[in-house]
Design an enzyme around this catalytic site. Structure first.
Site, PDB file in Angstrom:
ATOM      1  N   SER A  66       0.844  -1.337   0.074  1.00 40.16           N
ATOM      2  CA  SER A  66       0.112   0.039  -0.056  1.00 40.16           C
ATOM      3  C   SER A  66       0.827   1.353  -0.050  1.00 40.16           C
ATOM      4  CB  SER A  66      -0.888  -0.062   1.387  1.00 40.16           C
ATOM      5  OG  SER A  66      -0.403  -0.328   2.463  1.00 40.16           O
ATOM      6  N   HIS A  99      -2.595  -2.901  -6.128  1.00 42.51           N
ATOM      7  CA  HIS A  99      -2.771  -2.518  -4.922  1.00 42.51           C
ATOM      8  C   HIS A  99      -4.326  -2.549  -4.954  1.00 42.51           C
ATOM      9  CE1 HIS A  99      -3.343   0.667  -1.848  1.00 42.51           C
ATOM     10  NE2 HIS A  99      -3.531  -0.238  -1.265  1.00 42.51           N
ATOM     11  N   GLU A 144      -5.424  -0.346  -8.052  1.00 44.01           N
ATOM     12  CA  GLU A 144      -4.312   0.727  -8.312  1.00 44.01           C
ATOM     13  C   GLU A 144      -3.297   0.093  -8.715  1.00 44.01           C
ATOM     14  OE1 GLU A 144      -3.032   2.887  -4.898  1.00 44.01           O
ATOM     15  OE2 GLU A 144      -3.000   4.713  -6.018  1.00 44.01           O
ATOM     16  N   ASN A 195      -3.517   6.342  -1.300  1.00 41.28           N
ATOM     17  CA  ASN A 195      -3.218   6.761   0.124  1.00 41.28           C
ATOM     18  C   ASN A 195      -2.474   7.944   0.231  1.00 41.28           C
ATOM     19  OD1 ASN A 195      -4.145   4.672   1.374  1.00 41.28           O
ATOM     20  ND2 ASN A 195      -2.341   3.295   1.078  1.00 41.28           N
TER      21      ASN A 195
HETATM   22  N1  CAA Z   1     -12.098  -3.403   5.544  1.00 41.82           N
HETATM   23  C1  CAA Z   1     -12.413  -4.442   5.842  1.00 41.82           C
HETATM   24  N2  CAA Z   1     -14.082  -4.863   6.061  1.00 41.82           N
HETATM   25  C2  CAA Z   1     -14.854  -4.187   5.713  1.00 41.82           C
HETATM   26  C3  CAA Z   1     -14.359  -2.660   5.270  1.00 41.82           C
HETATM   27  C4  CAA Z   1     -13.184  -2.440   5.167  1.00 41.82           C
HETATM   28  N3  CAA Z   1     -12.451  -1.113   4.818  1.00 41.82           N
HETATM   29  N4  CAA Z   1     -15.583  -1.928   4.951  1.00 41.82           N
HETATM   30  C5  CAA Z   1     -16.560  -2.978   5.100  1.00 41.82           C
HETATM   31  N5  CAA Z   1     -16.021  -3.896   5.628  1.00 41.82           N
HETATM   32  C6  CAA Z   1     -16.960  -5.364   5.862  1.00 41.82           C
HETATM   33  C7  CAA Z   1     -17.786  -5.088   7.060  1.00 41.82           C
HETATM   34  O1  CAA Z   1     -17.161  -5.111   8.474  1.00 41.82           O
HETATM   35  C8  CAA Z   1     -18.856  -6.034   7.205  1.00 41.82           C
HETATM   36  O2  CAA Z   1     -18.407  -7.296   7.647  1.00 41.82           O
HETATM   37  P1  CAA Z   1     -19.379  -8.104   8.390  1.00 41.82           P
HETATM   38  O3  CAA Z   1     -20.838  -8.168   7.589  1.00 41.82           O
HETATM   39  O4  CAA Z   1     -18.638  -9.198   8.536  1.00 41.82           O
HETATM   40  O5  CAA Z   1     -19.677  -7.216   9.715  1.00 41.82           O
HETATM   41  C9  CAA Z   1     -18.873  -6.200   5.525  1.00 41.82           C
HETATM   42  O6  CAA Z   1     -17.601  -5.757   5.060  1.00 41.82           O
HETATM   43  C10 CAA Z   1     -20.289  -5.509   4.777  1.00 41.82           C
HETATM   44  O7  CAA Z   1     -20.063  -4.265   5.134  1.00 41.82           O
HETATM   45  P2  CAA Z   1     -21.370  -3.398   5.096  1.00 41.82           P
HETATM   46  O8  CAA Z   1     -22.344  -3.637   6.152  1.00 41.82           O
HETATM   47  O9  CAA Z   1     -21.102  -2.005   5.133  1.00 41.82           O
HETATM   48  O10 CAA Z   1     -22.007  -3.691   3.806  1.00 41.82           O
HETATM   49  P3  CAA Z   1     -22.635  -3.140   2.642  1.00 41.82           P
HETATM   50  O11 CAA Z   1     -22.714  -4.112   1.403  1.00 41.82           O
HETATM   51  O12 CAA Z   1     -23.613  -2.074   2.659  1.00 41.82           O
HETATM   52  O13 CAA Z   1     -21.068  -2.175   1.962  1.00 41.82           O
HETATM   53  C11 CAA Z   1     -18.959  -1.856   1.522  1.00 41.82           C
HETATM   54  C12 CAA Z   1     -19.811  -2.652   1.826  1.00 41.82           C
HETATM   55  C13 CAA Z   1     -19.002  -1.391   0.027  1.00 41.82           C
HETATM   56  C14 CAA Z   1     -17.565  -2.698   1.557  1.00 41.82           C
HETATM   57  C15 CAA Z   1     -18.859  -0.624   2.417  1.00 41.82           C
HETATM   58  O14 CAA Z   1     -18.672  -1.157   3.781  1.00 41.82           O
HETATM   59  C16 CAA Z   1     -17.683   0.410   2.094  1.00 41.82           C
HETATM   60  O15 CAA Z   1     -17.721   1.152   1.174  1.00 41.82           O
HETATM   61  N6  CAA Z   1     -16.645   0.414   3.186  1.00 41.82           N
HETATM   62  C17 CAA Z   1     -15.511   1.077   2.952  1.00 41.82           C
HETATM   63  C18 CAA Z   1     -14.427   0.360   1.913  1.00 41.82           C
HETATM   64  C19 CAA Z   1     -13.105   1.206   1.859  1.00 41.82           C
HETATM   65  O16 CAA Z   1     -13.277   2.418   2.011  1.00 41.82           O
HETATM   66  N7  CAA Z   1     -12.185   0.439   1.808  1.00 41.82           N
HETATM   67  C20 CAA Z   1     -10.920   0.882   1.262  1.00 41.82           C
HETATM   68  C21 CAA Z   1     -10.017   0.907   2.350  1.00 41.82           C
HETATM   69  S1  CAA Z   1      -8.560   1.494   2.076  1.00 41.82           S
HETATM   70  C22 CAA Z   1      -7.426   0.265   1.469  1.00 41.82           C
HETATM   71  O17 CAA Z   1      -8.049  -0.823   1.486  1.00 41.82           O
HETATM   72  C23 CAA Z   1      -6.214   0.394   0.691  1.00 41.82           C
HETATM   73  C24 CAA Z   1      -5.183   0.737   1.847  1.00 41.82           C
HETATM   74  O18 CAA Z   1      -3.994   0.749   1.342  1.00 41.82           O
HETATM   75  C25 CAA Z   1      -5.149   1.371   3.138  1.00 41.82           C
END
Ligand code: CAA
Length: 296
Positions: free
Chosen positions: A118, A139, A151, A189
């Site tokens: 990342s 990524h 990415e 990021n």
């Molecule tokens: N990381 C891990 N798990 C995640 C997550 C995340 N970022 N976002 C959501 N989840 C999990 C939730 O905990 C949930 O798990 P459980 O059912 O076991 O409790 C499951 O995904 C479903 O989540 P929602 O209830 O929110 O369901 P949804 O279908 O309405 O939405 C989603 C799912 C589209 C993933 C939404 O939650 C979302 O957009 N989350 C943000 C995701 C995000 O921003 N990801 C990027 C993170 S940054 C990265 O990965 C890169 C880095 O280098 C740091």
């Protein structure tokens, strides 16, 4: 390309293996511990069940997906005969350099070596191999089976041919690849972490509380979750490490991590994985933490 190896069965590695297997690739999933592999397969199975329940996949497709994955505890064995390796081991520069040195020896010279880092420089990783033109960043975003973006990061020497191959391959996984160059934080990021850091500063300076800050960004900007909750998901230690990469890489004080973030990581409050960050996660759902650090 049909045979790939994924190194690391943790959150990102098992998600990447899941997606490749779902779209018909034969995946060798590699980790040093059999227990980590078993845990990774259990997570993939749980996430496939979720897709079956949502009628995204059938029971038969779930079976085929699992049937496409073979596990290995030896990297040398696991990369035999593959055309692509995607490394998703722990985010530690020395570990990644060691893995790429080994991969350069264990695989044929035409094999593409990708990393899911990342924030570690692709150019630096490529430099320990004898095939810098075939080293590239892939990524993926968490949760991998759901998030559309990959990415694609070109190192200084990554060839056009390899970049195009990986762009097409990502599309075959029904993802949307975006090509970017190799500078600190890439694009995702470089933009996300300063926003998270600013949210932490807003809390630190007593402008508003945890829920208030998250609600402003969730309902005001239509983000799926607030930045403090997202930081808890990503891991506060990971956020701190990426901010340090931005700070060191650009030498600009605007990337300096908020002292509250540094304190929380030092205190072992790393978010969901440690049970507490800006929220408490010990009951499986998020609860507010009442902490002296957060009081106005
Ligand atoms: N990381 C891990 N798990 C995640 C997550 C995340 N970022 N976002 C959501 N989840 C999990 C939730 O905990 C949930 O798990 P459980 O059912 O076991 O409790 C499951 O995904 C479903 O989540 P929602 O209830 O929110 O369901 P949804 O279908 O309405 O939405 C989603 C799912 C589209 C993933 C939404 O939650 C979302 O957009 N989350 C943000 C995701 C995000 O921003 N990801 C990027 C993170 S940054 C990265 O990965 C890169 C880095 O280098 C740091």
């Amino acid at each position: 390309m049909k045979n790939v190896a994924v190194i690391g069965a943790g959150t990102m590695g098992n998600g990447i293996a899941h997606v490749f297997a779902q779209y018909g690739y034969k995946v060798n999933l590699i980790d040093i511990q059999q227990a980590s592999l078993d845990k990774g397969i259990a997570t993939i199975t749980k996430n496939l069940d979720r897709q079956v329940a949502k009628e995204i996949l059938t029971e038969a497709q779930k079976g085929e997906t699992l049937g496409n994955i073979t596990t290995f505890t030896s990297m040398e064995e696991g990369v035999k005969g593959v055309e692509l390796v995607v490394e998703a081991a722990t985010e530690n520069v020395d570990l990644k350099l060691k893995i790429f040195k080994d991969l350069d020896q264990f695989t044929a010279e035409n094999v593409i070596l990708a990393t899911n880092t990342s924030s570690i420089s692709i150019t630096q990783i490529a430099a320990v191999t004898n095939r810098a033109d075939k080293v590239i960043g892939m990524h993926f975003m968490n949760p991998v089976p759901v998030m559309k973006l990959v990415e694609i990061i070109r190192g200084y020497s990554t060839s056009d041919e390899v970049t195009n191959t990986i762009m097409d391959l990502s599309r075959s996984l029904k993802k949307v690849p975006v090509e970017v160059n190799d500078y600190p934080g890439f694009v995702a990021n470089r933009i996300l972490m300063p926003m998270i850091n600013e949210a932490i500063y807003t809390l630190f300076e007593g402008v508003a509380g945890v829920e208030e800050i998250d609600t402003v960004m969730k309902l005001g900007m239509a983000h799926p979750m607030g930045p403090l909750q997202l930081a808890d998901f990503i891991g506060l230690d990971v956020c701190l490490a990426i901010l340090n990469v931005l700070h060191d890489g650009f030498g600009n004080p605007k990337y300096a991590p908020c002292p509250l973030l540094v304190n929380m990581v030092t205190a072992g409050k790393k978010g969901v994985k440690s049970g507490e960050g800006f929220y408490s996660w010990t009951h499986g759902t998020k609860d507010l933490v009442v902490s002296n650090n957060f009081k106005k």
